[in-house]
Each structure stands twice: as structure tokens, then as C-alpha cells.
Design a protein around this motif. Structure first.
Motif, PDB file in Angstrom:
ATOM      1  N   TYR A 244      40.053  25.564  52.250  1.00 12.87           N
ATOM      2  CA  TYR A 244      40.753  26.275  51.155  1.00 12.87           C
ATOM      3  C   TYR A 244      40.175  27.681  51.078  1.00 12.87           C
ATOM      4  N   SER A 245      40.902  28.670  51.566  1.00  9.41           N
ATOM      5  CA  SER A 245      40.386  30.041  51.702  1.00  9.41           C
ATOM      6  C   SER A 245      40.609  30.818  50.407  1.00  9.41           C
ATOM      7  N   TYR A 246      39.868  30.454  49.369  1.00  6.77           N
ATOM      8  CA  TYR A 246      40.124  31.041  48.054  1.00  6.77           C
ATOM      9  C   TYR A 246      39.853  32.545  48.037  1.00  6.77           C
ATOM     10  N   VAL A 247      38.738  32.965  48.590  1.00  7.12           N
ATOM     11  CA  VAL A 247      38.391  34.391  48.562  1.00  7.12           C
ATOM     12  C   VAL A 247      39.401  35.206  49.355  1.00  7.12           C
ATOM     13  N   ASP A 248      39.830  34.701  50.499  1.00  5.07           N
ATOM     14  CA  ASP A 248      40.826  35.428  51.294  1.00  5.07           C
ATOM     15  C   ASP A 248      42.140  35.574  50.525  1.00  5.07           C
ATOM     16  N   LYS A 249      42.521  34.555  49.788  1.00  4.23           N
ATOM     17  CA  LYS A 249      43.742  34.634  48.971  1.00  4.23           C
ATOM     18  C   LYS A 249      43.541  35.614  47.820  1.00  4.23           C
ATOM     19  N   LEU A 250      42.402  35.520  47.164  1.00  7.12           N
ATOM     20  CA  LEU A 250      42.127  36.379  46.015  1.00  7.12           C
ATOM     21  C   LEU A 250      42.177  37.849  46.401  1.00  7.12           C
ATOM     22  N   ASN A 251      41.765  38.165  47.608  1.00  5.20           N
ATOM     23  CA  ASN A 251      41.774  39.555  48.064  1.00  5.20           C
ATOM     24  C   ASN A 251      43.180  40.121  48.217  1.00  5.20           C
ATOM     25  N   ARG A 252      44.198  39.265  48.119  1.00  9.42           N
ATOM     26  CA  ARG A 252      45.574  39.705  48.354  1.00  9.42           C
ATOM     27  C   ARG A 252      46.488  39.578  47.145  1.00  9.42           C
ATOM     28  N   VAL A 253      46.013  38.994  46.060  1.00  8.94           N
ATOM     29  CA  VAL A 253      46.925  38.666  44.960  1.00  8.94           C
ATOM     30  C   VAL A 253      47.385  39.885  44.171  1.00  8.94           C
ATOM     31  N   TYR A 254      46.629  40.983  44.172  1.00 10.49           N
ATOM     32  CA  TYR A 254      46.969  42.117  43.321  1.00 10.49           C
ATOM     33  C   TYR A 254      47.925  43.107  43.972  1.00 10.49           C
ATOM     34  N   ALA A 255      48.317  42.848  45.199  1.00  9.34           N
ATOM     35  CA  ALA A 255      49.201  43.779  45.898  1.00  9.34           C
ATOM     36  C   ALA A 255      50.610  43.729  45.308  1.00  9.34           C
ATOM     37  N   ASP A 256      51.247  44.908  45.231  1.00 11.69           N
ATOM     38  CA  ASP A 256      52.667  44.957  44.906  1.00 11.69           C
ATOM     39  C   ASP A 256      53.457  44.612  46.159  1.00 11.69           C
ATOM     40  N   ILE A 257      54.641  44.048  45.961  1.00 12.96           N
ATOM     41  CA  ILE A 257      55.537  43.796  47.074  1.00 12.96           C
ATOM     42  C   ILE A 257      56.837  44.544  46.791  1.00 12.96           C
ATOM     43  N   PRO A 258      57.652  44.807  47.812  1.00 13.62           N
ATOM     44  CA  PRO A 258      58.877  45.577  47.577  1.00 13.62           C
ATOM     45  C   PRO A 258      59.738  44.974  46.461  1.00 13.62           C
ATOM     46  N   GLY A 259      60.033  45.801  45.477  1.00  6.90           N
ATOM     47  CA  GLY A 259      60.902  45.370  44.384  1.00  6.90           C
ATOM     48  C   GLY A 259      60.211  44.597  43.283  1.00  6.90           C
ATOM     49  N   MET A 260      58.910  44.355  43.396  1.00  2.19           N
ATOM     50  CA  MET A 260      58.221  43.568  42.375  1.00  2.19           C
ATOM     51  C   MET A 260      56.756  43.989  42.292  1.00  2.19           C
ATOM     52  N   GLY A 261      56.364  44.530  41.136  1.00  4.03           N
ATOM     53  CA  GLY A 261      54.971  44.895  40.924  1.00  4.03           C
ATOM     54  C   GLY A 261      54.133  43.704  40.514  1.00  4.03           C
ATOM     55  N   PHE A 262      52.833  43.932  40.365  1.00  2.66           N
ATOM     56  CA  PHE A 262      51.928  42.828  40.057  1.00  2.66           C
ATOM     57  C   PHE A 262      52.262  42.167  38.721  1.00  2.66           C
ATOM     58  N   ALA A 263      52.637  42.959  37.714  1.00  2.62           N
ATOM     59  CA  ALA A 263      52.953  42.381  36.406  1.00  2.62           C
ATOM     60  C   ALA A 263      54.083  41.370  36.520  1.00  2.62           C
ATOM     61  N   ASP A 264      55.147  41.722  37.229  1.00  4.43           N
ATOM     62  CA  ASP A 264      56.277  40.805  37.394  1.00  4.43           C
ATOM     63  C   ASP A 264      55.881  39.593  38.227  1.00  4.43           C
TER      64      ASP A 264
END
Length: 462
Positions: A244-264
Motif C-alpha cells: 500500500y503505497s500511501y506516501v506515493d499517493k499522498l504526494n499526488r493528491v493535491y494536483a489539479d487536473i484539467p477542468g477540476m481544481g483540488f477543492a472540487d
């Protein structure tokens, strides 16, 4: 050339100086948008659609802004809307806010601020969650502490069971991604779902979130037999035989993706957990109470949770300088962004881990806490405002007194109990039923339950 220290304009100086220049331009009857970039530099956008601005005044305003702000003036300090490609989008931006510290004056144009930041914009984007498409209402409560170590997670667990005892379908969502804890505290590690909030954030970014196991029904049996207690952890238990690569996942969760920011994205993750309860529960009922265990500090997760996702925010703190300095900075930001009125009535202070000793008796501690809390909250309350015709000062519409026990600043108490320090739920089953726990949380449970189950929108419980 380096300017002498006494003459150097710093970040804190720049905004009031820029506002002063903006109001000079507005005094000419022109609407002004003050734009601050991610480095803190300001530019004036002057709406000249209705009235032409000649080169002379425009050059003078640009020169004045540069002189006043020095390094905090943009390379192009003044822009005319008529010369911009997308001026209407810029001038009509919903993110642009009027200056809450100045009242409009007859003959003046408007002054608004568009503040661009790398992180933290959601502190100034206050909204109330909307009802579901079927008209049902899920009441979301954020539990937040400016600093860690104030017992917020333990209080979340105690409150969750108490609300389930009242017959509610309760979902607890662990949003303290960097320090997850409420999941194991409520369900034990073996009963957690395979996936957590971090999995939903990572998988949804690549359109791969279908089939995630996000919420689990805990083994707790509510006293009424009608309630249910579910948990959506930050970290799932994982799949046997797979790392379970928790730290690797955590390092990516705050990124925005096209059409959707972190808040959404975060709001969608919480909604997915709520839908999982509806889909997987035997009753088929959606959660009517959701407790969001927020990350501490001035962080984007806390910003989204408090400003955009919750109906009620319980703010935990101790009576010390760190608490009041931190909340003071946060409240000042809400006031300066014009969001004080939108946010203040869904806030309530919690005095956590209250001592009771000969050196500092409980009643004296609470009195001191209340006074400091009232001083801190006063920036969110209405000051006296001038009457439009006479200029006579009138009392603000929302100015609770120090003694008002229903006001946001009035503390809900939780007593300090040393038996809860270092608690491990797996090795202490039934810990919430112990007499010392019930005594420590008695007033907190009564007050928090009343706030959560009496929806101010309808005066009815959820």
C-alpha cells in the motif's frame, strides 16, 4: 540599487498602498479592478468602456502605483480594459471581491480585488453545501484545530457514536491525510475498507475510481437500534499481498487536473464516500450527518472543508498565544476578503482539554478563554457603521456580547482527561463508555448535538 530599509515597501505595506491608489482612480468615477499576482505584485485594470481615459492620467496613475509599491508593482502597472482581449471575463470574475473596509461613495467608481495565489484561495471562497438532487439534506460538520494535539480526532470519534445513538446515519470522513487517525480509532484496523480518501483522489484523477471500497460500517451497535456509524478513512487497509503505497499517493493528491481544481476534487471524494454509504448500507439510507475530521493548520484541506463543504465548523483550541495568534490571522483573512458575514455564523469555538487544578481552576480557565475568544472573533463581528444620510454611527447587525452563550466565540468545553493521552482503540475496546470519558465530553456532546441536529436553515434537525 538597494533601497534603505526605512523606505523599502514590504509585502504587508503593498496592499493598503495599492488600495489607496485604486481609490484615487475610482474617485474619477471609474470602476477599478486591482489584480495581485502570485508573487504579490499589483496592477490596476481600469474599466474605460463607458468613459475614455486619455494617455496623460493613465500614465500618471501608473507612475504613482510604481512609486508607491516599488518591487510590488507589476511590470505593466496599469491596464485599460478597452485594450485587453478578455476584459469582460476579467472584470466579471466571481473571485474579485469588493474592499469590505470601505463603503461606496456617491460619484465614485467601484474598487474590487482579484487575488491570485498558488494555494489557499479556498479560504476566501465561502459557500454553503447545496441539497442533493432528490431534495435530501446531509448536514456536514467540520472539526478543526489550528494546531494539532488538541484532542480533535478523539472528540470526533466520541461525537460520532453519540450521534449514532440518537438514530442518525453518521459518516466520519478522515481528511487529516498527513496524520490519519480517526478511522482506526472508530473501526479498528482490521475493519477498515480496502481504500481510503487518498485512493479516491488518485484514482479519480485518471478516471479509474469505479469500484473503490471507500466506507465501512463499524461494529458499533447504537443504543436506539436505528442509527448507523460508518467511517471513510484517509488510508485504507489495502489488499493482502499488495504493498500500500500511501506516501506515493499522498504526494499526488493535491494536483489539479484539467477542468477540476483540488477543492472540487476533494468535494467529489467526500460525496463519493456518502454515496458509498447509501449504496452499501442495508437500510439504503444516505448519511444525514457527516463529520469531517479536518487537517490542522492553514492548509488547503482545511480551507475547502471549512469554507466550502461544511454547514458547521467546530474550532478547537487551548487558551494560549499560539491558538489566538493563529485564529486571529485566519479571521483577519476572512474579514479582508469580505467573507466575514458568510462564514462567522457557522463557526463555534471548542475549549479543548480544559485543566482543573489549584493553579488554574476550570472556571477561571474558561473565563479567560471566553475573553480571548471574544477579542479574536471581534474582527468578524460588525463594527458600528455610518448611516447613509447622516453619517451617524449605528450598531452592526451581528455584534454578540461577551456573555452571549449562543455566539461563535462562546466556548464549548471538553475537560482534560489524562487517560485519553496515547489512546489505542485496538488495545482498549469500549473506551468511549468509560465514566471518565463521558464526564470529560458531557457538555461538548450536548452542545454539539444541538448545533448539528437543529439546522439553522430550517430550524429542524437533519
Amino acid at each position: 540599487m538597494t533601497l534603505p530599509t526605512a523606505l523599502t515597501v514590504r509585502f504587508d505595506d503593498a496592499r493598503p498602498r495599492a488600495m489607496a491608489v485604486a481609490y484615487e482612480v475610482a474617485a474619477e468615477g471609474l470602476d477599478v479592478l486591482l489584480v495581485r499576482d502570485v508573487l504579490g505584485r499589483f496592477a490596476l485594470v481600469v474599466d474605460d468602456h463607458e468613459r475614455q481615459v486619455s494617455d496623460g492620467p493613465a500614465a500618471a496613475w501608473a507612475e504613482r502605483l510604481t512609486a508607491e509599491l516599488q518591487h510590488y508593482a507589476a511590470d505593466r502597472p496599469l491596464l485599460l480594459a478597452s485594450g485587453l482581449f478578455s476584459a469582460d471575463d476579467l472584470l466579471g470574475s466571481e473571485r474579485a471581491q469588493p474592499d469590505p473596509l470601505h463603503l461606496p461613495q456617491p460619484g465614485f467608481g467601484s474598487v474590487r480585488l482579484l487575488d491570485n495565489t498558488v494555494v489557499g484561495e479556498d479560504w476566501a471562497q465561502v459557500s454553503t453545501p447545496a441539497p442533493e438532487t432528490d431534495g435530501s439534506r446531509t448536514y456536514r460538520t467540520a472539526l478543526y484545530g489550528f494546531k494539532g494535539g488538541v484532542g480533535r480526532t478523539t472528540a470526533t470519534a466520541v461525537l460520532a457514536r453519540h450521534l449514532a445513538d440518537q438514530g442518525h446515519i453518521v459518516l466520519v470522513v478522515d481528511l487529516d491525510l498527513e496524520s490519519p487517525g480517526v478511522g482506526p480509532l472508530l473501526a479498528g484496523r482490521a475493519l477498515l475498507p480496502r481504500h481510503g480518501i487518498v485512493d479516491q483522489l488518485v484514482e479519480s484523477a485518471v478516471d479509474n475510481a469505479d469500484g473503490l471500497e471507500l466506507a465501512a460500517l463499524t461494529s458499533y451497535t447504537p443504543r436506539t437500534g436505528q442509527g448507523e456509524l460508518w467511517v471513510a478513512p484517509a488510508r485504507g487497509r489495502g489488499t493482502e499481498g499488495v504493498a500500500y503505497s500511501y506516501v506515493d499517493k499522498l504526494n499526488r493528491v493535491y494536483a489539479d487536473i484539467p477542468g477540476m481544481g483540488f477543492a472540487d476534487r476533494l468535494a467529489a471524494a467526500v460525496h463519493a464516500c456518502e454515496e458509498a454509504v447509501t449504496r452499501e448500507g442495508e437500510s439504503g439510507r444516505r448519511p444525514d450527518v457527516v463529520l469531517l475530521d479536518s487537517r490542522a493548520g492553514i492548509h488547503d484541506i482545511a480551507a475547502v472543508t471549512i469554507s466550502r463543504m461544511c454547514d458547521l465548523a467546530l474550532l478547537f483550541g487551548s487558551d494560549n498565544g499560539q491558538t489566538w495568534s493563529g485564529y486571529g490571522d485566519l479571521f483577519a483573512a476572512w474579514r479582508s476578503s469580505g467573507q466575514a458575514r458568510a462564514i462567522r455564523e457557522k463557526l463555534r469555538m471548542v475549549a479543548s482539554m480544559i485543566p482543573d487544578s489549584p493553579q488554574r481552576p476550570m472556571n477561571a480557565y474558561l473565563e479567560s478563554f471566553r475573553e480571548h475568544s471574544w477579542e479574536c472573533f471581534s474582527v468578524l463581528y460588525d463594527d458600528d457603521v455610518p448611516e447613509a444620510d447622516t453619517g451617524r454611527l449605528l450598531p452592526g447587525a451581528f455584534s454578540p456580547s461577551l456573555e452571549d452563550d449562543s455566539a461563535p466565540h462562546h466556548p464549548i468545553p471538553i475537560l482534560f482527561e489524562p487517560g485519553l493521552v496515547g489512546l489505542d482503540a485496538d488495545s482498549a475496546p469500549g473506551w468511549q463508555d468509560r465514566a471518565f470519558v463521558q464526564a470529560a465530553y458531557r457538555d461538548f456532546l450536548a452542545n454539539a448535538t444541538l448545533l448539528i441536529t437543529a439546522d439553522p436553515q430550517t430550524d429542524e434537525g437533519p
